[in-house]
Design a protein around this motif. Structure first.
Motif, short mmCIF file in Angstrom:
data_model
loop_
_atom_site.label_atom_id
_atom_site.label_comp_id
_atom_site.label_asym_id
_atom_site.label_seq_id
_atom_site.Cartn_x
_atom_site.Cartn_y
_atom_site.Cartn_z
N GLU A 21 0.83 -1.21 0.00
CA GLU A 21 0.00 0.00 0.00
C GLU A 21 0.86 1.26 0.00
N VAL A 22 1.92 1.29 0.80
CA VAL A 22 2.76 2.48 0.90
C VAL A 22 3.46 2.78 -0.42
N SER A 23 3.98 1.75 -1.06
CA SER A 23 4.70 1.97 -2.33
C SER A 23 3.76 2.50 -3.41
N PRO A 29 2.19 10.44 -7.34
CA PRO A 29 2.68 11.65 -8.04
C PRO A 29 3.30 11.34 -9.39
N ARG A 30 4.06 10.24 -9.48
CA ARG A 30 4.65 9.87 -10.78
C ARG A 30 3.56 9.44 -11.76
N ALA A 31 2.53 8.75 -11.25
CA ALA A 31 1.45 8.31 -12.14
C ALA A 31 0.68 9.50 -12.70
N LYS A 32 0.54 10.57 -11.91
CA LYS A 32 -0.18 11.75 -12.40
C LYS A 32 0.57 12.42 -13.55
N LYS A 33 1.91 12.37 -13.50
CA LYS A 33 2.69 12.96 -14.61
C LYS A 33 2.60 12.10 -15.86
N GLU A 34 2.52 10.77 -15.66
CA GLU A 34 2.44 9.87 -16.81
C GLU A 34 1.04 9.84 -17.39
N GLY A 39 -4.82 13.75 -12.60
CA GLY A 39 -4.77 15.02 -11.90
C GLY A 39 -6.12 15.68 -11.75
N GLU A 40 -7.11 15.25 -12.53
CA GLU A 40 -8.45 15.81 -12.42
C GLU A 40 -9.22 15.25 -11.23
N VAL A 41 -8.72 14.17 -10.65
CA VAL A 41 -9.38 13.53 -9.51
C VAL A 41 -8.72 14.02 -8.22
N PRO A 42 -9.48 14.35 -7.19
CA PRO A 42 -8.88 14.74 -5.90
C PRO A 42 -7.91 13.68 -5.39
N SER A 43 -6.78 14.11 -4.86
CA SER A 43 -5.72 13.19 -4.46
C SER A 43 -6.19 12.22 -3.37
N GLN A 44 -7.02 12.70 -2.44
CA GLN A 44 -7.46 11.82 -1.36
C GLN A 44 -8.39 10.73 -1.87
N VAL A 45 -9.14 11.00 -2.93
CA VAL A 45 -10.00 9.97 -3.51
C VAL A 45 -9.15 8.86 -4.11
N LEU A 46 -8.05 9.24 -4.80
CA LEU A 46 -7.15 8.23 -5.35
C LEU A 46 -6.49 7.42 -4.24
N GLN A 47 -6.11 8.08 -3.16
CA GLN A 47 -5.49 7.37 -2.04
C GLN A 47 -6.47 6.39 -1.40
N GLN A 48 -7.72 6.80 -1.24
CA GLN A 48 -8.71 5.90 -0.65
C GLN A 48 -8.99 4.70 -1.54
N THR A 49 -8.89 4.88 -2.86
CA THR A 49 -9.09 3.76 -3.78
C THR A 49 -7.99 2.72 -3.62
#
Length: 371
Positions: A21-23, A29-34, A39-49
């Motif tokens: 999970e941590v990795s 952040p790297r996936a958002k650049k790729e 980046g259109e999705v709130p960061s906390q929503v991606l983390q919760q997924t």
């Protein structure tokens, strides 16, 4: 010839460590650049997924079954916003990160003293719901045994029968609407997948399922409140209805939704200060509630007639009375008996309430449904 699975499935190299999970959280952040769309999705929503995925994976490892399934198009239907700096509800609008204020149908206002902890956005058919979790630093005691006791027996011939003699006929929501649902599903099978007409028809099928689900849940809540109106203690059987749903009457068992009804009844009892407990379900239909004698009866026998004491009543009512007797015996042990007041008058945002110590006797006013 290349195997299609090699091209479509995500295969890890043999020497690569399994991502934890941590990795994966650090890789966002790297996936958002790729993939700029992330980046259109709130960061906390991606983390919760990601956290939800690893929770499912850990559950699979502990149980040994239930491998997490890939959510294909249209299957991922909820988003979790875990925290807010300020209350996201302003009037009749909901403000979420990276979104404009959304007009909502607010069922009830947030009570004074409570704060919004998280918001889950859920999609059902073509409708969106916001499940708002609120928190307040108070302790609400569980209801203690008090008042008039009733035992509730559920079944297919009668949805429920209470120890007071109240009988409720099963409404059979799915069976009633099955004809319309069959027509809609037949039309869906003839559409070209992923076409516009296919999506329109798919929504019609989803709306019908949603209507059946809402109608059943509304019925369960009304029956649970009706039981609480007539009792201070409610007892039900401790059964695993998932096993019964796998038999030849599985469709009717799922249509009745006994497991959901028991969960809703337990919640409504807690909310209204009514004591709720589950008792052993073995032999409740074979035992006499008056003398305790055990007589084997087939399912075709719908009248209980005791050969020892001559007590005669409806079979389901007798089962409810046996459940009530077992519930009373359960709370009669040391540390279970007694009466406790648990008024909620001092809670923030709560108006005048009735003491949980006050209980009305059973009057047989449980809501009835015409067969």
């Amino acid at each position: 010839m290349t195997d299609a699975r090699v091209e479509k499935e995500y295969i890890l190299p043999a020497g690569l460590k399994f991502p934890n999970e941590v990795s994966q959280l650090n890789a966002l952040p790297r996936a958002k650049k790729e993939f700029p769309r992330l980046g259109e999705v709130p960061s906390q929503v991606l983390q919760q997924t990601i956290k939800q995925l690893h929770t499912a994976w850990e559950g699979f490892q502990k149980r040994g079954f239930g491998f997490p399934r890939f959510k294909k198009h249209g299957q991922f239907k909820s988003l979790l916003f875990p925290q807010f700096k300020e209350c996201p509800i302003t009037g009749f609008h909901l403000k979420l990160p990276k979104l404009e204020p959304i007009s909502i149908n607010l069922h009830r206002s947030i009570p004074d003293g409570f704060v919004v902890k998280q918001v889950r956005i859920i999609k059902k058919a073509d409708r969106w719901y916001a499940s708002i979790s609120i928190q307040c630093d108070v302790s609400v005691p569980n209801p203690m045994p008090h008042g008039h006791p009733i035992g509730v027996d559920v079944g297919l011939e009668k949805f429920l029968a209470t120890s007071d003699g109240v009988l409720v006929q099963p409404p059979k929501f799915f069976v009633t609407m099955q004809g319309r649902l069959k027509v809609l599903q037949r039309r869906l099978s003839r559409k070209l997948r992923r076409s516009k007409n296919y999506e329109k028809q798919r929504l019609k099928v989803a709306r019908m399922h949603h209507t059946i689900d809402n109608t059943r849940k509304d019925f369960h809540f009304k029956q649970a409140h009706a039981l609480c109106n007539d009792a201070g203690m409610v007892f039900m059987e401790d059964l695993d209805y998932r096993i019964s749903a796998k038999g030849f009457l599985g469709k009717h068992m799922l249509d009745a939704g006994f497991g959901q009804f028991r969960s809703i009844t337990e919640y409504v009892c807690w909310k209204r200060g009514v004591f709720f407990a589950q008792v052993d379900a073995r032999g409740t239909s074979q035992e006499c509630p008056e003398c305790g004698a055990v007589h084997k009866k087939d399912l075709s026998v719908r009248i209980h007639c005791c050969l020892e004491c001559g007590f005669t009543t409806d079979r389901d009512v007798a089962s409810g009375q046996v459940i009530r007797n077992r519930g009373i015996a359960l709370i009669s042990t040391d540390g279970q008996s007694g009466i406790e007041s648990a008024c909620a008058d001092d809670l923030p945002g709560v108006g005048v309430t009735q003491s949980r110590q006050v209980s009305k006797p059973g009057k047989g006013k449980t809501r009835k449904v015409q067969s």
